[in-house]
Every structure is written in C-alpha cells, then in structure tokens.
Design a protein around this motif. Structure first.
Motif, PDB file in Angstrom:
ATOM      1  N   PHE A  32       0.835  -1.208   0.000  1.00  0.00           N
ATOM      2  CA  PHE A  32       0.000   0.000   0.000  1.00  0.00           C
ATOM      3  C   PHE A  32       0.869   1.257   0.000  1.00  0.00           C
ATOM      4  N   LEU A  33       1.905   1.257   0.834  1.00  0.00           N
ATOM      5  CA  LEU A  33       2.789   2.426   0.923  1.00  0.00           C
ATOM      6  C   LEU A  33       3.508   2.679  -0.407  1.00  0.00           C
ATOM      7  N   LYS A  34       3.810   1.598  -1.131  1.00  0.00           N
ATOM      8  CA  LYS A  34       4.491   1.735  -2.429  1.00  0.00           C
ATOM      9  C   LYS A  34       3.509   1.972  -3.580  1.00  0.00           C
ATOM     10  N   GLY A  35       2.215   1.823  -3.294  1.00  0.00           N
ATOM     11  CA  GLY A  35       1.227   1.923  -4.381  1.00  0.00           C
ATOM     12  C   GLY A  35       1.428   0.828  -5.407  1.00  0.00           C
ATOM     13  N   ALA A  36       1.916  -0.335  -4.947  1.00  0.00           N
ATOM     14  CA  ALA A  36       2.242  -1.454  -5.849  1.00  0.00           C
ATOM     15  C   ALA A  36       1.044  -2.398  -6.001  1.00  0.00           C
ATOM     16  N   THR A  37       1.073  -3.200  -7.051  1.00  0.00           N
ATOM     17  CA  THR A  37      -0.026  -4.141  -7.300  1.00  0.00           C
ATOM     18  C   THR A  37       0.502  -5.552  -7.471  1.00  0.00           C
ATOM     19  N   ILE A  38      -0.382  -6.529  -7.195  1.00  0.00           N
ATOM     20  CA  ILE A  38      -0.084  -7.940  -7.474  1.00  0.00           C
ATOM     21  C   ILE A  38      -1.106  -8.436  -8.479  1.00  0.00           C
ATOM     22  N   SER A  39      -0.641  -9.093  -9.524  1.00  0.00           N
ATOM     23  CA  SER A  39      -1.535  -9.714 -10.508  1.00  0.00           C
ATOM     24  C   SER A  39      -1.177 -11.191 -10.619  1.00  0.00           C
ATOM     25  N   PHE A  40      -2.188 -12.013 -10.856  1.00  0.00           N
ATOM     26  CA  PHE A  40      -1.970 -13.453 -11.003  1.00  0.00           C
ATOM     27  C   PHE A  40      -1.942 -13.813 -12.485  1.00  0.00           C
ATOM     28  N   LEU A  41      -0.888 -14.504 -12.883  1.00  0.00           N
ATOM     29  CA  LEU A  41      -0.717 -14.857 -14.294  1.00  0.00           C
ATOM     30  C   LEU A  41      -1.380 -16.204 -14.584  1.00  0.00           C
ATOM     31  N   ASN A  42      -2.530 -16.140 -15.214  1.00  0.00           N
ATOM     32  CA  ASN A  42      -3.230 -17.346 -15.654  1.00  0.00           C
ATOM     33  C   ASN A  42      -3.561 -17.166 -17.127  1.00  0.00           C
ATOM     34  N   ASP A  43      -2.693 -17.704 -17.999  1.00  0.00           N
ATOM     35  CA  ASP A  43      -2.885 -17.466 -19.435  1.00  0.00           C
ATOM     36  C   ASP A  43      -4.091 -18.207 -20.005  1.00  0.00           C
ATOM     37  N   GLU A  44      -4.710 -19.105 -19.207  1.00  0.00           N
ATOM     38  CA  GLU A  44      -5.889 -19.827 -19.694  1.00  0.00           C
ATOM     39  C   GLU A  44      -7.117 -18.923 -19.783  1.00  0.00           C
ATOM     40  N   ILE A  45      -7.039 -17.717 -19.187  1.00  0.00           N
ATOM     41  CA  ILE A  45      -8.220 -16.838 -19.205  1.00  0.00           C
ATOM     42  C   ILE A  45      -8.690 -16.552 -20.623  1.00  0.00           C
ATOM     43  N   TRP A  46      -7.762 -16.525 -21.580  1.00  0.00           N
ATOM     44  CA  TRP A  46      -8.143 -16.203 -22.959  1.00  0.00           C
ATOM     45  C   TRP A  46      -9.053 -17.277 -23.539  1.00  0.00           C
ATOM     46  N   ASN A  47      -8.832 -18.547 -23.144  1.00  0.00           N
ATOM     47  CA  ASN A  47      -9.654 -19.633 -23.675  1.00  0.00           C
ATOM     48  C   ASN A  47     -10.833 -19.990 -22.776  1.00  0.00           C
ATOM     49  N   LEU A  48     -10.885 -19.389 -21.569  1.00  0.00           N
ATOM     50  CA  LEU A  48     -12.005 -19.680 -20.672  1.00  0.00           C
ATOM     51  C   LEU A  48     -13.210 -18.773 -20.970  1.00  0.00           C
ATOM     52  N   SER A  49     -12.966 -17.712 -21.715  1.00  0.00           N
ATOM     53  CA  SER A  49     -14.053 -16.796 -22.068  1.00  0.00           C
ATOM     54  C   SER A  49     -13.849 -16.305 -23.494  1.00  0.00           C
ATOM     55  N   ASN A  50     -14.958 -16.190 -24.226  1.00  0.00           N
ATOM     56  CA  ASN A  50     -14.881 -15.698 -25.607  1.00  0.00           C
ATOM     57  C   ASN A  50     -15.013 -14.187 -25.688  1.00  0.00           C
ATOM     58  N   LEU A  51     -15.073 -13.536 -24.504  1.00  0.00           N
ATOM     59  CA  LEU A  51     -15.331 -12.105 -24.453  1.00  0.00           C
ATOM     60  C   LEU A  51     -14.259 -11.295 -25.183  1.00  0.00           C
ATOM     61  N   GLN A  52     -13.001 -11.756 -25.114  1.00  0.00           N
ATOM     62  CA  GLN A  52     -11.910 -10.978 -25.709  1.00  0.00           C
ATOM     63  C   GLN A  52     -11.204 -11.776 -26.814  1.00  0.00           C
ATOM     64  N   GLN A  53     -12.013 -12.480 -27.603  1.00  0.00           N
ATOM     65  CA  GLN A  53     -11.463 -13.344 -28.649  1.00  0.00           C
ATOM     66  C   GLN A  53     -10.625 -12.572 -29.660  1.00  0.00           C
ATOM     67  N   GLY A  54     -11.076 -11.351 -30.006  1.00  0.00           N
ATOM     68  CA  GLY A  54     -10.343 -10.541 -30.982  1.00  0.00           C
ATOM     69  C   GLY A  54      -8.951 -10.186 -30.485  1.00  0.00           C
ATOM     70  N   LYS A  55      -8.856  -9.786 -29.188  1.00  0.00           N
ATOM     71  CA  LYS A  55      -7.551  -9.463 -28.596  1.00  0.00           C
ATOM     72  C   LYS A  55      -6.654 -10.692 -28.612  1.00  0.00           C
ATOM     73  N   TYR A  56      -7.247 -11.843 -28.258  1.00  0.00           N
ATOM     74  CA  TYR A  56      -6.479 -13.095 -28.199  1.00  0.00           C
ATOM     75  C   TYR A  56      -5.883 -13.433 -29.558  1.00  0.00           C
ATOM     76  N   LEU A  57      -6.680 -13.328 -30.609  1.00  0.00           N
ATOM     77  CA  LEU A  57      -6.190 -13.644 -31.958  1.00  0.00           C
ATOM     78  C   LEU A  57      -5.117 -12.659 -32.404  1.00  0.00           C
ATOM     79  N   SER A  58      -5.261 -11.385 -31.993  1.00  0.00           N
ATOM     80  CA  SER A  58      -4.225 -10.407 -32.378  1.00  0.00           C
ATOM     81  C   SER A  58      -2.912 -10.701 -31.639  1.00  0.00           C
ATOM     82  N   ILE A  59      -2.997 -11.239 -30.402  1.00  0.00           N
ATOM     83  CA  ILE A  59      -1.793 -11.666 -29.677  1.00  0.00           C
ATOM     84  C   ILE A  59      -1.105 -12.788 -30.460  1.00  0.00           C
ATOM     85  N   LEU A  60      -1.880 -13.797 -30.869  1.00  0.00           N
ATOM     86  CA  LEU A  60      -1.301 -14.923 -31.614  1.00  0.00           C
ATOM     87  C   LEU A  60      -0.638 -14.441 -32.904  1.00  0.00           C
ATOM     88  N   GLU A  61      -1.287 -13.522 -33.608  1.00  0.00           N
ATOM     89  CA  GLU A  61      -0.721 -12.995 -34.858  1.00  0.00           C
ATOM     90  C   GLU A  61       0.577 -12.244 -34.595  1.00  0.00           C
TER      91      GLU A  61
END
Length: 357
Positions: A284-313
């Motif tokens: 909190f004092l550093k204003g830092a963040t923690i994120s969890f890296l789960n690359d399966e999120i792209w295939n668990l939801s079709n919501l961001q399919q366009g972004k996912y395909l542009s990553i692959l390209e």
C-alpha cells in the motif's frame, strides 16, 4: 489414427499416458477447420484447474499447442481455406488431442503461420508467447525507462518474456538457477546485426543460495527498485518449511516486496500466494499491485477473442522477424511422445518439448 491421452485413476495418483486408437473424425461442422498436424508442443497439465472448472474426465486429451496445414473448412469458415498453414492453442474443453495426425478445430482458435517460420518453432513458441503478452502487455506495461525482473530467465517462458520486455525498450534483470543458465542468459543478444549489447542487463546467479536477489536489484536500480517483477514461483514460508531443492532457490515473498519500486507490478505464477497484513501495508505504501498470471483466461471466455487472436498474430510476426527466439529442445518423433510427456508432467524438462510429425 492414434492419439495421446492421460489417465488419472484417483486424485494425487501419478498420471499415466496412453495412446488410444481414434474413431474416424465426425463431419466438419460449419465453423470447424480440419487440420493435418505437423508439430505439437507439450505442456504441463493442470488437473486441479480442470477439476475446478468441471472439465475432468477419465481420458484427458494431451497436446494443445499445434501447427499444421488446413485440409478442409466448414461452410461458415471465413478466415481460412485448404492448404493454409496455421498455428493455435486448442481450448481447455477440447475433445481433440493435438498429438494426432488430423484434428478438428474451431476457426477462432487459429491464426496463419508465416511461411518462414518452421512448424516446430510455431508450436513451441505460441504458449510462452501468450503468457509473456498477458504478463507484460495486459497485466503490466513493459515500456522504455522501466526495469523488469524476470525470474528463471533461462526457462522457455523466461526467454520469451526477456525478449518481449527488451523489444519494448525495458531494461531487463534476470535470475539464473545454474551456471549453464547464467552463461545462456549472458549470451542472449538482440536480432539486429552489429548490436552486441546483451538482452539482460544483469544476471543474478542464485544457484549457490548466497546472493541476495533484493539487494542485487536495488543495487542495479540505484535503490529505486524494479517496476515489474515476473516470478517463477515464490517461497511462502521460512526456509526450514520448504522441502524441495528447487524451492530453496526461489525468492521469499518479502524479498519481492522489498525490491519492488513505487507503483511497481508483481506478476505471480503462485496461485496460493498469501499476504500478511504487514506485507499488504508495505505494498500500500508503495502503491504497488499484485496480478496473477493465468494465461488460460483467454480460452475460458470468448469475451476478448479478438484481442487473443491479435496476440497470436503478433507472436508469429515476432517469431518471423527473429525478435522471439524460443528455447526449444530437438524435435521429438511421435513414438517418443509418451515418455516426453511424463518428463514434462514431472517438471523435469528445461527446454520446450515439441513433437514433430
């Protein structure tokens, strides 16, 4: 036609890998693409995740990162036609094993493979590329002026993450788990001829357990700390509670919090990470963040399919222009896939294993 599957009779029991004779493929559906597989990369199977999202079954298909040639397309397929060269990652709920000569894939999980990229490199890079993009483009922003710490940079994922961070203009620091890893990281150079500047500004050899990672990073950054930390696992408890020799080489969570700069991002692969109140207060004092890296999120939801395909390209484009140079083992024939998958599942492979057809 044979395909590789894994079998786990009861939780906690070791997996067995079996080749099963497949029945003929069903007719190609409207949005399906029939692909002749030319290469398939092997990745660790997260049975706990599959169980949590109710995808556990008696026989799990093995091999999801594939490259191959389109044989036939469904009536409504618009992206591909026969003889196109493609690459992609099969979704978690796929019934298809990538370790099979011919498979059916929905067109939204594939992109075209550049002609100059070989089958093995395409299949062997796509997973680590997606993870690197998720970490350094979506969960954080690697950019000029930022310092990125990549733990275990000589791993297949670490190598691609270093190359992406450096390409984005960031300064890269990395840890090495052995002398061989240290030498490999020190040899990494940009793809541009004439530039001899190493990709990694500083390699921290933690193999003897005597070097303090936090101290080294603060020294390298003039006491400011790093902007982005990409871990390869962390120590959650004190040294005496950690049993394996691998865990002895991992940094403690307090070390990572110490070396983070103001506004820093910690991207973790540790799904069971726990923060005590003093740790949270420091973040909190550093204003830092923690994120969890789960690359399966792209295939668990079709919501961001366009972004996912542009990553692959984009991954394929960077592979084609030699910005990405993956850490691959020698191609493996299909008949050795069972033994190779056992090694991968035990986390004993230091280079990406790819089966070539």
């Amino acid at each position: 036609m044979k395909a590789l599957y894994c079998q786990q009779n009861s939780p906690g029991e070791e997996m067995t890998f079996v080749f099963q004779e497949r029945e003929n493929l069903p007719p190609t559906r409207d949005n399906d693409v029939k692909v002749q597989v030319r290469a398939c990369a092997l990745s660790w199977i997260d049975t706990k995740l599959l169980s949590e999202i109710k995808l556990e079954k008696e026989l799990l298909p093995v091999g999801r990162e594939i490259s191959g040639v389109v044989l036939e397309v469904g009536r409504k397929v618009t992206f591909f036609q026969p003889d196109d060269e493609v690459v992609g990652i099969l979704p978690l709920d796929s019934e298809e094993s990538g370790l099979c000569e011919v498979i059916l894939v929905h067109e939204h999980y594939l992109v075209r493979k550049p002609e100059k990229v070989c089958w093995v490199e395409a299949a062997g890079t796509v997973r680590d590329g997606v993870r690197a993009y998720t970490a350094l483009h979506y969960l954080s922003q690697a950019s000029p002026g930022k310092t990125v710490l990549v733990m275990d940079g000589a791993s297949p994922f670490g190598t691609i993450a270093i190359q992406l961070a450096q390409h984005r203009g960031a300064k890269v620091i990395s840890t090495a788990y052995s002398l061989e890893d240290k030498q490999y990281l020190e040899r990494l150079r940009p793809p541009v001829e004439g530039i001899r500047q190493p990709l990694v500004a500083r390699v921290i050899d933690v193999s003897n357990g005597k070097i303090d990672v936090a101290e080294s990073c603060l020294e390298e950054t003039g006491g400011l700390g790093v902007d982005i930390v990409l871990d390869a696992g962390v120590k959650l408890y004190s040294a005496e509670d950690e049993s394996t020799s691998k865990s002895q080489l991992l940094p403690h969570k307090h070390d990572i919090i110490t070396l983070l700069g103001v506004g820093g991002h910690w991207i973790t692969t540790e799904k069971n990470l726990q923060m005590d109140p003093p740790d949270s207060h420091t973040l909190f004092l550093k204003g830092a963040t923690i994120s969890f890296l789960n690359d399966e999120i792209w295939n668990l939801s079709n919501l961001q399919q366009g972004k996912y395909l542009s990553i692959l390209e984009d991954i394929m484009e960077k592979l084609s222009s030699s910005i990405f140079r993956p850490q691959l083992d020698e191609p493996i024939p299909l008949y050795e896939a069972k033994v190779s998958m056992e090694i991968v599942q035990k986390n004993q492979a230091r280079k990406r294993q790819v089966i070539q057809f």
